[in-house]
Motif scaffolding. Structure first.
Motif, PDB file in Angstrom:
ATOM      1  N   GLY A  53      -6.865  11.913  -9.678  1.00 37.74           N
ATOM      2  CA  GLY A  53      -8.812  11.802 -10.029  1.00 37.74           C
ATOM      3  C   GLY A  53      -8.344  12.411 -11.694  1.00 37.74           C
ATOM      4  N   ARG A  54      -7.540  12.532 -12.178  1.00 39.76           N
ATOM      5  CA  ARG A  54      -7.458  12.800 -14.029  1.00 39.76           C
ATOM      6  C   ARG A  54      -8.823  12.184 -14.561  1.00 39.76           C
ATOM      7  NH1 ARG A  54      -3.986  17.915 -15.352  1.00 39.76           N
ATOM      8  NH2 ARG A  54      -3.227  17.482 -13.176  1.00 39.76           N
ATOM      9  N   LEU A  55      -9.663  12.908 -15.337  1.00 40.06           N
ATOM     10  CA  LEU A  55     -10.544  11.487 -16.028  1.00 40.06           C
ATOM     11  C   LEU A  55     -10.129  10.489 -17.024  1.00 40.06           C
ATOM     12  CD1 LEU A  55     -12.761  14.276 -17.541  1.00 40.06           C
ATOM     13  CD2 LEU A  55     -12.889  13.407 -15.329  1.00 40.06           C
ATOM     14  N   SER A  56      -8.519  11.080 -16.842  1.00 34.89           N
ATOM     15  CA  SER A  56      -8.277  10.018 -18.099  1.00 34.89           C
ATOM     16  C   SER A  56      -7.235   8.815 -17.101  1.00 34.89           C
ATOM     17  CB  SER A  56      -6.753  10.325 -18.696  1.00 34.89           C
ATOM     18  OG  SER A  56      -6.135  11.071 -18.356  1.00 34.89           O
ATOM     19  N   SER A  57      -6.526   8.932 -16.249  1.00 35.59           N
ATOM     20  CA  SER A  57      -6.344   8.154 -15.081  1.00 35.59           C
ATOM     21  C   SER A  57      -6.885   6.428 -14.680  1.00 35.59           C
ATOM     22  CB  SER A  57      -6.229   8.253 -14.076  1.00 35.59           C
ATOM     23  OG  SER A  57      -5.559   9.597 -13.821  1.00 35.59           O
ATOM     24  N   PRO A  58      -8.203   6.822 -14.772  1.00 34.71           N
ATOM     25  CA  PRO A  58      -8.415   5.066 -15.121  1.00 34.71           C
ATOM     26  C   PRO A  58      -8.019   3.872 -16.785  1.00 34.71           C
ATOM     27  CG  PRO A  58     -10.717   6.326 -13.748  1.00 34.71           C
ATOM     28  CD  PRO A  58      -9.600   7.103 -14.647  1.00 34.71           C
ATOM     29  N   MET A  59      -8.583   4.831 -17.132  1.00 32.06           N
ATOM     30  CA  MET A  59      -8.069   4.341 -18.329  1.00 32.06           C
ATOM     31  C   MET A  59      -6.342   3.495 -18.394  1.00 32.06           C
ATOM     32  SD  MET A  59      -7.872   6.580 -22.755  1.00 32.06           S
ATOM     33  CE  MET A  59      -6.426   7.607 -22.173  1.00 32.06           C
ATOM     34  N   LEU A  60      -5.388   5.090 -18.259  1.00 27.29           N
ATOM     35  CA  LEU A  60      -3.642   4.551 -17.961  1.00 27.29           C
ATOM     36  C   LEU A  60      -4.268   3.671 -17.106  1.00 27.29           C
ATOM     37  CD1 LEU A  60      -2.927   8.178 -18.847  1.00 27.29           C
ATOM     38  CD2 LEU A  60      -3.551   6.470 -20.377  1.00 27.29           C
ATOM     39  N   GLU A  61      -4.230   3.750 -15.717  1.00 27.70           N
ATOM     40  CA  GLU A  61      -4.148   2.677 -14.799  1.00 27.70           C
ATOM     41  C   GLU A  61      -4.459   1.182 -15.805  1.00 27.70           C
ATOM     42  OE1 GLU A  61      -4.871  -0.047 -11.248  1.00 27.70           O
ATOM     43  OE2 GLU A  61      -5.998   0.632 -13.153  1.00 27.70           O
ATOM     44  N   THR A  62      -5.576   0.976 -16.545  1.00 33.28           N
ATOM     45  CA  THR A  62      -5.431  -0.350 -16.848  1.00 33.28           C
ATOM     46  C   THR A  62      -5.129  -0.890 -18.260  1.00 33.28           C
ATOM     47  OG1 THR A  62      -8.195  -0.105 -16.611  1.00 33.28           O
ATOM     48  CG2 THR A  62      -7.847  -1.596 -17.975  1.00 33.28           C
ATOM     49  N   ALA A  63      -4.193   0.067 -19.046  1.00 34.90           N
ATOM     50  CA  ALA A  63      -3.275   0.063 -19.427  1.00 34.90           C
ATOM     51  C   ALA A  63      -2.215  -0.422 -19.295  1.00 34.90           C
ATOM     52  CB  ALA A  63      -2.872   0.404 -20.905  1.00 34.90           C
TER      53      ALA A  63
END
Length: 472
Positions: A53-63
């Motif tokens: 649930g980290r705020l940066s996790s969706p961005m990192l997941e996409t990359a």
């Protein structure tokens, strides 16, 4: 062209850093390229990906997904959830060859990272070093000429995962557990939705705290090994007069437990309960504890007819040793617990919570009674202090050499753990930070003071001293 990772993010057990400083989407993409290449060259094709649930996790997941598919891997996206849910997706699906969870675990809100599994085994140590070398050389595959880049599939595994967790109560019957009253603190971490689903199907009465996923962690930091982070759970247990309460770290692979009197049951104490329960059904089994664990744990395992085995700290080391020895149970002082008797052998705090309910029922004693029967040992917390990367392992080796010369009784599987008439003390170098870690345990305050003095004497002989406490 290759990619250079900041060397500080390539840790022993995972890849971890501060987002925007030494970790970003370009690192996630490069990791995907490298990991997909490793999977493909090993004869595999599909990689499961999840995130916390980290705020940066969706961005990192996409990359990460873009990098995996660019090197020809197919990706199974399982979405937001605890790390063990991702492990479950990898272990239970025949068509999945590896897995990566994007998670900052219990670290500060601006941190994030990646935990990896390949072929059902932890991917750590030399494997991570290899990824760094591959990235620097650009040694990664491109998509197939015939098939193109890898495909992407999304799969909702939450309900199946939660149903598998609930099987930890198999054979007990709901009537036997109908009077259960307990508290659950998800700490706004990734385990929240799973806790809501799980408690909805468990027998008994359940009181929930902070199940809404929020990467800012507005109520308390999600690290249940710190007593201060259990204050809300203790208050809930006291106010509602609950049997006990459980708490989870940010990605749901470590558990905290508070009994009905508000006493914390630490990771090694919890493993002692699980060992007693397991050994009644599997006499003579090997149970693994880490080098930081209380001596009372190993005594408990032996007293109940088990084979105690002390091993290196670190969840990856523990899982690897379980594979090697066939041990059905292992655990760490840091509250990672691993069940392989009727589960997959990975660290899952929700499953540990269910197994604690089961152990209490099978042993015929409440969690409070089980905690009350434990010997009251005096021990330090982990004493962590900064020592340069170039000095920390050398200092421990100097201590070991002096112990050999003195004829001391010690084990050196992970640093040095010294046994004396007063108890034991430990000195080890952290695998992930420029830190030395010390710990001591005795039955008396005087004995504990003497042990700490022995640690300080050894440090002084190597030109060191225990300085200010270093963080995790």
């Amino acid at each position: 062209m290759g990619h250079r990772f900041d060397p500080t993010i390539l840790r022993e057990y995972d890849i971890r850093g501060v987002v925007g400083r030494d970790l970003g989407p370009e690192d996630a993409h490069a990791l995907g390229r490298c990991f997909a290449t490793v999977v493909r060259r090993a004869g595999g094709r599909k990689v499961a990906v999840g995130y916390d649930g980290r705020l940066s996790s969706p961005m990192l997941e996409t990359a990460l997904v873009e990098g995996l598919t660019a090197s020809g891997a197919d990706v199974l996206r399982v979405g937001l959830g605890p790390t063990p849910m991702l492990y479950y997706a990898e272990a239970s699906a025949e068509d999945v060859d590896g897995a990566i969870q994007i998670t900052g675990s219990h670290n500060p809100v601006d941190h994030n990272g990646f935990k990896m599994v390949l072929g059902g085994r932890p991917f750590f140590g030399p494997d991570i070093v290899r990824l760094g070398e591959m990235a620097a050389k650009g040694d990664w595959d491109r998509g197939d000429i015939e098939m193109g880049e890898g495909g992407v599939e999304s799969r909702d595994v939450l309900d199946a995962y939660v149903s598998r967790i609930a099987q930890g109560l198999a054979g007990l019957g709901t009537q036997a557990l109908s009077d259960l009253r307990m508290g659950w603190d998800a700490g706004n971490g990734a385990a929240g939705p799973a806790v809501e689903r799980l408690t909805g199907i468990l027998p008994g009465e359940h009181h929930l705290l902070f199940t809404q996923v929020d990467g800012t962690f507005p109520n308390h930091h999600p690290d249940p090994t710190e007593d201060a982070n259990l204050a809300h759970l203790k208050a809930l247990v006291a106010e509602r007069k609950l049997d006990f309460g459980v708490a989870f770290d940010g990605d749901g692979d470590r558990i905290g437990v508070v009994d009905g009197l508000g006493r914390v049951i630490w990771g090694d104490q919890l493993l002692g309960i699980f060992a007693e329960d397991l050994l009644a059904r599997m006499p003579g089994a090997t149970v693994i504890g880490d080098v930081k664990a209380s001596g009372a744990l190993f005594d408990t395992i032996a007293r109940h007819g088990g084979q105690p085995l002390m091993w290196k700290s670190g969840h990856s080391h523990m899982k690897a040793k379980m594979h090697e020895t066939g041990a059905p149970l292992a655990g760490e002082t840091s509250a990672h617990v691993f069940f392989a008797d009727d589960f997959y052998g990975f660290d899952d705090a929700l499953y540990a919570a269910v197994r604690l309910i089961a152990a209490s029922a099978r042993l015929g004693r409440s969690v409070t009674q089980l905690r009350g029967a434990m010997p009251e040992m005096l021990n330090t917390p982990e004493l962590r202090f900064q020592v340069s990367e170039s000095r920390k392992f050398a200092a421990v080796e100097e201590v070991r050499e002096r112990l050999v010369a003195a004829g001391a009784e010690f084990v050196d599987i992970d640093g040095v753990r010294v046994t004396t008439p007063q108890g034991w003390w430990l000195l080890r170098a952290s695998n992930t930070q420029d830190v030395l870690v010390a710990r001591a345990e005795s039955a008396t305050a005087e004995g504990l003071a003497a042990l700490i003095a022995q640690i300080d004497e050894q440090l002084a002989a190597s030109g060191l001293r225990r300085g200010p406490q270093a963080g995790h």
